[in-house]
Design an enzyme around this catalytic site. Sequence first.
Site, PDB file in Angstrom:
ATOM      1  CB  SER A 141      -0.182  -4.860  -1.174  1.00 35.96           C
ATOM      2  OG  SER A 141      -0.045  -3.902  -2.207  1.00 35.96           O
ATOM      3  CE1 TYR A 154       4.348  -7.335  -3.084  1.00 34.72           C
ATOM      4  CE2 TYR A 154       2.795  -5.794  -4.074  1.00 34.72           C
ATOM      5  CZ  TYR A 154       3.523  -6.229  -2.977  1.00 34.72           C
ATOM      6  OH  TYR A 154       3.425  -5.557  -1.776  1.00 34.72           O
TER       7      TYR A 154
END
Length: 257
Positions: A141, A154
């Site tokens: 990501s 995250y």
Amino acid sequence: MSAAQAIAGTHALVTGGGSGVGKAVALALAAAGVAVTICGRREAALAELAKANDGIFGLAADVTNEADMASLYQKAEAARGAFDIVVANAGMAGSAPAHKTSLADWQRTLDVNLTGAFLTVRPALAGMLARKQGRIIFVASTAGVKGYAYVAPYVAAKHGVVGLMRGLAAETAKSGVTINAVCPGFVETEMLEESIQRIVEKTGRSADEARASLASTNPQGRFIQPEEVASAVLWLCSDAARSITGQAISVSGGETW
């Protein structure tokens, strides 16, 4: 020879393959003539995709469970041969200020995104090294290369995935195995819709306002489509990308580089 022709007849594993980016990757690989084993925890989604596509096979497995992944490898490789390509895509994200994040939430995020990525690729390494060929791709990501507020676990996990990729690439650089990460920005998937709903619930903003806020992080002013991520993965699997290893490739419209 096209990228599709070069990988036709190989065998790939795609985790989190029943929806979103994983589904798009599985479909792209299958269209290129690859036998694709997808895994996830939702058996119905896996079965539906496999039923509609002859080249895709579904096996239920939890990427955080070492025994599950060992069993998946044993079953899939006995049926269709060793994995030539492994795409570690399974992931999850929550949202909360760091001081309100419980240890359980922190651990679950790391378990799925980071430990799950390790358990996904580790069983493939010895065979790929022995054969002196293979492709490992982590779907990370932009959160693996920059910070975002309210998703500290995250961000930490995806930074860990990028670090894992770089460490493994350094180990395998002379072997003929390439290991890379694709780092998408906000992708239009079910996970994005869940994020938008959380924003609506916590801020009182409308869904359209929440969508516009997230889309604005992309300089192109839009969400990445799953098929765009799949195209990057497909290229990394090809012989044309044989010199590409240890790279975190941003698919984000210029948000990061």
